[in-house]
Write a protein that holds these residues in place. Structure first.
Motif, short mmCIF file in Angstrom:
data_model
loop_
_atom_site.label_atom_id
_atom_site.label_comp_id
_atom_site.label_asym_id
_atom_site.label_seq_id
_atom_site.Cartn_x
_atom_site.Cartn_y
_atom_site.Cartn_z
N ASP A 9 0.80 -1.22 0.00
CA ASP A 9 0.00 0.00 0.00
C ASP A 9 0.83 1.28 0.00
O ASP A 9 0.36 2.32 -0.41
CB ASP A 9 -0.92 0.02 1.23
N GLU A 10 2.07 1.20 0.51
CA GLU A 10 2.87 2.42 0.61
C GLU A 10 4.35 2.10 0.53
O GLU A 10 4.77 0.95 0.69
CB GLU A 10 2.55 3.18 1.89
N GLN A 11 5.14 3.13 0.29
CA GLN A 11 6.58 2.96 0.24
C GLN A 11 7.13 2.73 1.65
O GLN A 11 6.73 3.39 2.61
CB GLN A 11 7.22 4.20 -0.39
N TRP A 12 8.07 1.79 1.76
CA TRP A 12 8.59 1.41 3.07
C TRP A 12 9.29 2.59 3.74
O TRP A 12 9.43 2.64 4.95
CB TRP A 12 9.55 0.24 2.91
N ALA A 13 9.73 3.55 2.96
CA ALA A 13 10.39 4.73 3.52
C ALA A 13 9.57 5.38 4.63
O ALA A 13 10.12 5.93 5.58
CB ALA A 13 10.65 5.75 2.40
N ASN A 14 8.24 5.30 4.52
CA ASN A 14 7.38 5.93 5.53
C ASN A 14 7.68 5.43 6.93
O ASN A 14 7.62 6.19 7.90
CB ASN A 14 5.91 5.68 5.20
N GLN A 15 7.99 4.15 7.07
CA GLN A 15 8.24 3.60 8.40
C GLN A 15 9.55 4.13 8.98
O GLN A 15 9.66 4.34 10.19
CB GLN A 15 8.26 2.07 8.34
N PHE A 16 10.54 4.36 8.14
CA PHE A 16 11.80 4.91 8.61
C PHE A 16 11.62 6.38 9.00
O PHE A 16 12.25 6.87 9.94
CB PHE A 16 12.89 4.74 7.55
N ILE A 17 10.76 7.07 8.27
CA ILE A 17 10.42 8.45 8.64
C ILE A 17 9.71 8.47 9.99
O ILE A 17 9.96 9.33 10.83
CB ILE A 17 9.54 9.10 7.55
N ASP A 18 8.82 7.48 10.20
CA ASP A 18 8.12 7.37 11.48
C ASP A 18 9.07 7.05 12.63
O ASP A 18 8.79 7.41 13.79
CB ASP A 18 7.08 6.24 11.43
N GLY A 19 10.16 6.35 12.35
CA GLY A 19 11.09 5.94 13.41
C GLY A 19 10.75 4.60 14.02
O GLY A 19 11.32 4.21 15.05
N LYS A 20 9.85 3.84 13.40
CA LYS A 20 9.49 2.50 13.88
C LYS A 20 9.22 1.62 12.67
O LYS A 20 8.30 1.88 11.89
CB LYS A 20 8.26 2.58 14.78
N VAL A 21 10.02 0.57 12.53
CA VAL A 21 10.00 -0.27 11.33
C VAL A 21 9.49 -1.67 11.67
O VAL A 21 9.84 -2.23 12.72
CB VAL A 21 11.42 -0.35 10.73
N ASP A 22 8.69 -2.22 10.78
CA ASP A 22 8.20 -3.59 10.91
C ASP A 22 9.37 -4.54 10.66
O ASP A 22 9.78 -4.75 9.52
CB ASP A 22 7.08 -3.83 9.91
N MET A 23 9.91 -5.13 11.72
CA MET A 23 11.09 -5.98 11.61
C MET A 23 10.82 -7.28 10.86
O MET A 23 11.76 -7.97 10.45
CB MET A 23 11.66 -6.28 13.00
N ARG A 24 9.55 -7.61 10.65
CA ARG A 24 9.24 -8.82 9.88
C ARG A 24 9.63 -8.66 8.40
O ARG A 24 9.79 -9.65 7.69
CB ARG A 24 7.74 -9.13 9.97
N ILE A 25 9.75 -7.40 7.96
CA ILE A 25 10.11 -7.15 6.56
C ILE A 25 11.60 -7.36 6.32
O ILE A 25 12.02 -7.74 5.22
CB ILE A 25 9.73 -5.71 6.16
N ILE A 26 12.43 -7.15 7.35
CA ILE A 26 13.88 -7.18 7.18
C ILE A 26 14.37 -8.50 6.58
O ILE A 26 15.09 -8.49 5.57
CB ILE A 26 14.59 -6.90 8.52
N PRO A 27 14.03 -9.66 7.15
CA PRO A 27 14.53 -10.90 6.55
C PRO A 27 13.98 -11.17 5.16
O PRO A 27 14.63 -11.82 4.34
CB PRO A 27 14.08 -11.99 7.54
N LYS A 28 12.80 -10.62 4.87
CA LYS A 28 12.21 -10.83 3.54
C LYS A 28 13.02 -10.09 2.48
O LYS A 28 13.32 -10.66 1.41
CB LYS A 28 10.76 -10.35 3.52
N ILE A 29 13.37 -8.83 2.73
CA ILE A 29 14.12 -8.08 1.72
C ILE A 29 15.56 -8.60 1.65
O ILE A 29 16.15 -8.67 0.57
CB ILE A 29 14.07 -6.56 1.99
N ALA A 30 16.13 -9.00 2.79
CA ALA A 30 17.49 -9.56 2.78
C ALA A 30 17.53 -10.84 1.97
O ALA A 30 18.45 -11.06 1.16
CB ALA A 30 17.97 -9.81 4.21
N ASN A 31 16.54 -11.70 2.16
CA ASN A 31 16.48 -12.95 1.41
C ASN A 31 16.27 -12.70 -0.08
O ASN A 31 16.90 -13.34 -0.93
CB ASN A 31 15.34 -13.83 1.96
N ALA A 32 15.39 -11.75 -0.41
CA ALA A 32 15.09 -11.46 -1.81
C ALA A 32 16.33 -10.95 -2.54
O ALA A 32 16.67 -11.42 -3.64
CB ALA A 32 13.96 -10.45 -1.91
#
Length: 499
Positions: free
Chosen positions: A148-171
């Motif tokens: 729904d949105e660019q992941w950058a928004n979460q870094f701007i918020d200062g709180k990131v969904d850590m479940r995404i980290i292994p997914k992008i690293a694996n990809a």
């Protein structure tokens, strides 16, 4: 003057309306009830029931336009369309070619990546390539509804969904480990980036020679003068040669604006995420065979800048959380390269060194020299002096990382030593910013607020921004590369690397 402005505005509006009609005319015949692609079949059913096809621009405007094409009566039925041109709209010289083969290659690599990753590949399904005319091509894909949105928004918020980290690293690790690739894949996309390297040197020269307009709060100016033009030129030349390495297949633009995720359920609760933890990687048109550290490094850039911004806002927890995001990414990425790719510690150390260099490409060249993405960062509530300090901090970090990766006296360190050095340098800048924040506000911290980018509903187009910065390179009076010489320069650098 006002009349001229209105005339130009009307021309722009008319051009956008004309392109919208081109998209609708091209997509409509693809909407077939028995289409193998669910998005197009769904639109076909709606049209048969008397619905109307409509579209809106979601990003772009310089080398392409991206659209959401939807059923007006039921906007949940939609597809994505990108209208690409064989010239850059910013350049009045339409003889400067921007090869449409890049769009064909984008279609191909999206399909290839989906096959590599399997059923749950984090990429939208490409539907069709449509040749509009000799100068225009359209790519039609699935609408990534879970992105729904660019992941950058979460870094701007200062709180990131850590479940995404292994997914992008694996990809990215899976893509980078793919062995059956053409080393010259999408080489026609290289000149876009190559055209910038000489421009970076000229901008640097102007920075260190400017004795009247430099902001005393910007610490990076002193670092730049300490490094000097000769050493900076060596660093940029080494980065340029690194770019021509064809070690593996890379996305080449894997920053957080090109990663789509599930939108947070509420803008008022920045620590809460949705159930899907979905991820889509978009904008594949710059993918090439390149240096192994490029994708991790470009991923690091924006999170590090946001970490420094949050520190200046006094939000220590957010600052270190974002640093931890980069460390967690590397932990998963390294493990996959080691276990699945057979990379030893020496190879991993070299890839990490490259990653530091490509993080600097954003931190210094992109965010400082070209002002990319800066208007999206969480610095809107800061005073001008604090903004200058923040920019100086991420720019200083970028120069230090570039010097480690590409400096004339660089030494090959162990992987452990590179990691320690990286974390120490980032921590140093975070602590300096936290010190300024404490001096300003005391022990209190400023409240985090939802991303202003999310509130606007706007998507940042990387293709648009890249076109803007290449325009800067062409317009510089000193050392910009003539368009006719860029391909020759790429060949020359390739020969040096091969030698």
């Amino acid at each position: 003057m006002t009349s001229l402005f209105l005339q130009e505005a009307m021309m722009i509006l008319q051009e956008k309306e004309d392109k919208k009609q081109v998209v609708l005319t091209a997509v409509a015949p693809l909407c077939q009830e028995h289409s193998e692609f669910s998005g197009l079949a769904s639109l076909a059913v709606g049209l048969q029931q008397g619905g109307t096809l409509d579209c809106k621009v979601i990003s772009g405007g310089k080398t392409n336009y991206s659209y959401q094409v939807y059923l007006k009566e039921d906007p949940s039925k939609k597809v994505f369309a990108k209208l690409a041109f064989d010239y850059a709209l910013w350049n009045p010289d339409r003889t400067v070619h921007y090869d449409l083969q890049r769009t064909v290659n984008e279609y191909d690599i999206m399909n290839m990546f989906a096959n590599i990753m399997g059923e749950y590949a984090p990429v939208a399904q490409p539907y069709h390539l449509v040749r509009i005319d000799h100068h225009t091509m359209m790519l039609v894909t699935e609408w990534a509804s879970a992105g729904d949105e660019q992941w950058a928004n979460q870094f701007i918020d200062g709180k990131v969904d850590m479940r995404i980290i292994p997914k992008i690293a694996n990809a990215l690790a899976t893509l980078n480990l793919f062995e059956d690739f053409d080393p010259k894949f999408n080489d026609n996309a290289r000149p876009c980036l190559l055209s910038l390297f000489e421009a970076f040197k000229d901008m640097f020269r102007q920075t260190i020679n400017n004795t009247t307009n430099n902001d005393p709060n910007d610490s990076s100016i002193a670092v730049a003068r300490e490094i000097g033009l000769e050493e900076f030129s060596i660093m940029i030349d080494n980065m340029e040669q690194d770019y021509m390495q064809r070690e593996c297949l890379i996305h080449n633009d894997a920053h957080v604006f090109n990663l789509l995720v599930e939108k947070k359920p509420s803008d008022d609760d920045l620590d809460r995420f949705g159930d899907k933890a979905s991820l889509y990687i978009c904008d594949w048109e710059m993918a090439v065979a390149g240096p192994a550290g490029a994708d991790p490094g470009k991923f690091f850039g924006y999170p590090l800048a946001c970490a420094i911004c949050h520190a200046m806002n006094g939000n220590k927890e957010s600052a270190y959380h974002l640093l931890e995001c980069t460390n967690e990414f590397w932990k998963v990425y390294e493990e996959i390269l080691s276990t699945r790719g057979g990379k030893d510690t020496n190879a991993l150390a070299n890839i990490f060194r490259q990653a530091l260099g490509w993080a600097s490409y954003f931190l210094y060249n992109g965010f400082n020299q070209l002002d990319l993405f800066v208007d999206t960062m969480p610095i809107h509530d800061l005073a001008p002096d604090d903004i200058a300090r923040t920019r100086g901090a991420w720019s200083s970090l970028g120069l230090r990382l570039m010097h480690i990766a590409y400096g004339s006296n660089r030494q090959q360190l162990s992987l452990v030593d590179y990691k320690i050095l990286y974390n120490n340098l980032v921590t140093e800048q975070i602590e300096v910013m936290l010190g300024f924040a404490y001096e300003r506000d005391g022990p209190s911290r400023r409240l985090r607020r939802s991303s202003t980018l999310r509130a606007s509903g706007k998507r940042i187009s990387d293709a648009m921004d890249m076109a803007d910065v290449v325009a800067i390179a062409y317009n510089l009076s000193v050392e910009a590369i003539p368009s006719s010489n860029i391909d020759q320069r790429a060949d020359s650098i390739s020969q040096k690397v091969a030698a």
